[in-house]
Scaffold this motif. Structure first.
Motif, PDB file in Angstrom:
ATOM      1  N   ILE A   1      28.143  61.100  33.050  1.00 55.20           N
ATOM      2  CA  ILE A   1      27.072  60.522  33.782  1.00 55.20           C
ATOM      3  C   ILE A   1      27.247  59.035  33.813  1.00 55.20           C
ATOM      4  O   ILE A   1      27.151  58.443  34.791  1.00 55.20           O
ATOM      5  CB  ILE A   1      25.671  60.909  33.033  1.00 55.20           C
ATOM      6  CG1 ILE A   1      25.282  62.476  32.939  1.00 55.20           C
ATOM      7  CG2 ILE A   1      24.313  59.960  33.771  1.00 55.20           C
ATOM      8  CD1 ILE A   1      24.110  62.728  32.102  1.00 55.20           C
ATOM      9  N   ARG A   2      27.422  58.487  32.667  1.00 54.77           N
ATOM     10  CA  ARG A   2      27.568  56.928  32.735  1.00 54.77           C
ATOM     11  C   ARG A   2      28.790  56.327  33.538  1.00 54.77           C
ATOM     12  O   ARG A   2      28.592  55.565  34.307  1.00 54.77           O
ATOM     13  CB  ARG A   2      27.675  56.376  31.182  1.00 54.77           C
ATOM     14  CG  ARG A   2      27.835  54.870  30.941  1.00 54.77           C
ATOM     15  CD  ARG A   2      26.319  54.227  31.363  1.00 54.77           C
ATOM     16  NE  ARG A   2      26.499  52.843  31.624  1.00 54.77           N
ATOM     17  CZ  ARG A   2      25.618  52.044  30.927  1.00 54.77           C
ATOM     18  NH1 ARG A   2      24.580  52.406  30.169  1.00 54.77           N
ATOM     19  NH2 ARG A   2      25.870  50.675  31.415  1.00 54.77           N
ATOM     20  N   TYR A   3      29.917  56.958  33.389  1.00 52.58           N
ATOM     21  CA  TYR A   3      30.960  56.562  33.709  1.00 52.58           C
ATOM     22  C   TYR A   3      31.070  56.728  35.401  1.00 52.58           C
ATOM     23  O   TYR A   3      31.751  56.099  36.151  1.00 52.58           O
ATOM     24  CB  TYR A   3      32.322  57.200  33.170  1.00 52.58           C
ATOM     25  CG  TYR A   3      33.479  57.174  33.907  1.00 52.58           C
ATOM     26  CD1 TYR A   3      34.237  55.706  34.181  1.00 52.58           C
ATOM     27  CD2 TYR A   3      34.246  58.405  34.236  1.00 52.58           C
ATOM     28  CE1 TYR A   3      35.581  55.682  34.510  1.00 52.58           C
ATOM     29  CE2 TYR A   3      35.500  58.295  34.814  1.00 52.58           C
ATOM     30  CZ  TYR A   3      36.158  56.939  34.918  1.00 52.58           C
ATOM     31  OH  TYR A   3      37.288  56.886  35.866  1.00 52.58           O
ATOM     32  N   THR A   4      31.048  58.004  35.788  1.00 51.80           N
ATOM     33  CA  THR A   4      31.015  58.175  37.077  1.00 51.80           C
ATOM     34  C   THR A   4      29.734  58.023  38.068  1.00 51.80           C
ATOM     35  O   THR A   4      29.874  57.295  39.172  1.00 51.80           O
ATOM     36  CB  THR A   4      31.334  59.802  37.256  1.00 51.80           C
ATOM     37  OG1 THR A   4      30.189  60.723  36.936  1.00 51.80           O
ATOM     38  CG2 THR A   4      32.497  60.066  36.592  1.00 51.80           C
ATOM     39  N   LEU A   5      28.575  58.483  37.360  1.00 50.72           N
ATOM     40  CA  LEU A   5      27.245  58.482  38.405  1.00 50.72           C
ATOM     41  C   LEU A   5      26.513  56.933  38.506  1.00 50.72           C
ATOM     42  O   LEU A   5      26.188  56.537  39.355  1.00 50.72           O
ATOM     43  CB  LEU A   5      26.419  59.438  37.794  1.00 50.72           C
ATOM     44  CG  LEU A   5      26.944  60.810  38.212  1.00 50.72           C
ATOM     45  CD1 LEU A   5      25.906  61.581  37.376  1.00 50.72           C
ATOM     46  CD2 LEU A   5      26.922  61.186  39.660  1.00 50.72           C
ATOM     47  N   VAL A   6      26.553  56.507  37.214  1.00 56.74           N
ATOM     48  CA  VAL A   6      25.866  55.144  36.957  1.00 56.74           C
ATOM     49  C   VAL A   6      26.674  53.905  37.267  1.00 56.74           C
ATOM     50  O   VAL A   6      26.651  53.284  38.151  1.00 56.74           O
ATOM     51  CB  VAL A   6      25.232  54.936  35.655  1.00 56.74           C
ATOM     52  CG1 VAL A   6      24.554  53.758  35.466  1.00 56.74           C
ATOM     53  CG2 VAL A   6      24.283  56.243  35.332  1.00 56.74           C
ATOM     54  N   ASP A   7      27.898  53.734  36.516  1.00 57.44           N
ATOM     55  CA  ASP A   7      28.829  52.635  36.639  1.00 57.44           C
ATOM     56  C   ASP A   7      29.710  52.945  37.718  1.00 57.44           C
ATOM     57  O   ASP A   7      30.023  51.963  38.465  1.00 57.44           O
ATOM     58  CB  ASP A   7      29.304  52.529  35.336  1.00 57.44           C
ATOM     59  CG  ASP A   7      28.703  51.831  34.064  1.00 57.44           C
ATOM     60  OD1 ASP A   7      27.495  51.564  34.381  1.00 57.44           O
ATOM     61  OD2 ASP A   7      29.335  52.112  33.048  1.00 57.44           O
TER      62      ASP A   7
END
Length: 321
Positions: free
Chosen positions: A115-121
């Motif tokens: 979630i953090r690596y692909t969607l958010v950042d």
């Protein structure tokens, strides 16, 4: 004027921080179900001033796990090549494609890190559309509840797409397309895809055997696990002349003359010659004629090809193409 599709093979994006409307999936075949999903992404993106975005994977995660687990029988066949998938996505007004290589690093990424690596950042996601059975992260531990919780934390909305069905209430899916292609039912495949089944590729040099038989062919490489049934087809070739060119094609491993097991598409154009080497063509499959056969000798094979070519001419005469 339609803007170009930007393709990112790694995240975060190197040239943009613009917020995105995102859908995640394999999109093999970009069939009518996918078309409905991507039209929704484009619509929401326009409404909310977001960039319409697709995240997809290569190879297919099921192919990766079948290979690493030494279970080749579990590999799904492939409806479209990467080129055809990208082309199908682009024509549906998607402006960003995150093309993620599915490897050990991605397979072992925790759901939280995904979630953090692909969607958010990675994509600055503000709106996300996924299927109701969507799972992600190491050992598929991420689910919709985790996504919704992350959405509240990071500021993106999660929307769910249910199965897309046709006018008869039948589900439209990649597996349904694969089944239709596996039995040579091109009418069913066209119904699911929204267009005739097609394969694109550059014309490559072959062994020139067709010339000696009076049937020169254009040779096109196809996906390694091509979903279409091996056999003889009536086809049209696009991109080699102003108008589509009528032809007859063999898709398969050439059992009479070759034993390397590599699947090749060989197209004989009816009553015309073109200099096509190196050119990109899109072959449209119109009718399945017969299965691939092993012949005892070349004269027997030539007689069969004569019959195939005549059936193709009769087809085009009848359909006025």
């Amino acid at each position: 004027m339609k803007s170009a599709l930007k393709i990112y093979r790694s995240l975060p994006r190197h040239d943009s921080h613009s917020p995105s409307a995102v859908s995640i999936g394999n999109f093999d075949g970009v069939h009518r179900g996918h078309q409905t999903i991507l039209a929704r992404v484009a619509h929401v993106a326009q409404e909310r001033d977001l960039t319409p975005t697709v995240m997809t994977f290569y190879p297919h995660p099921r192919v990766y796990f079948a290979r690493t687990g030494n279970r080749p029988e579990l590999m799904p066949t492939q409806i479209s090549s990467l080129r055809d998938k990208v082309w199908g996505i682009q024509r549906l007004h998607i402006r960003q494609l995150a093309l993620m290589r599915f490897n050990q690093k991605l397979a072992e990424l925790s759901a939280e890190d995904f979630i953090r690596y692909t969607l958010v950042d990675g994509l600055n996601t503000r709106w996300l559309l996924v299927g109701e059975d969507f799972r992600f992260g190491r050992k598929r531990t991420g689910d919709l509840d985790m996504l919704r919780k992350a959405g509240r934390e990071y500021g993106f909305e999660v929307d769910i797409v249910t199965d897309v069905v046709d006018e008869h209430g039948h589900r439209i899916s990649s597996s349904e397309v694969r089944t239709a292609l596996a039995v040579g039912n091109l009418a069913r495949a066209e119904h699911l895809l929204g267009h005739p089944y097609r394969i694109s590729g550059h014309v490559v040099h072959g062994k020139k055997l067709g010339r000696t038989l009076g049937y020169p062919t254009l040779n096109v490489n196809v996906p390694q696990l091509c979903a279409a049934r091996s056999g003889i087809y009536i086809v049209r070739a696009h991109g080699l002349a102003e108008q589509p060119l009528n032809g007859v094609a063999s898709l398969g491993v050439r059992p009479t003359v070759d034993n390397n097991g590599r699947v090749l598409l060989e197209v004989h154009l009816l009553d015309c010659r073109v200099d096509a080497y190196g050119k990109l063509t899109r072959i449209e499959f119109l009718k399945f004629l017969r299965d691939e056969e092993t012949f005892p000798d070349l004269p027997t094979m030539t007689a069969a090809i004569d019959n195939d070519a005549q059936r193709a001419r009769d087809y085009f005469a009848l359909h006025g193409l």
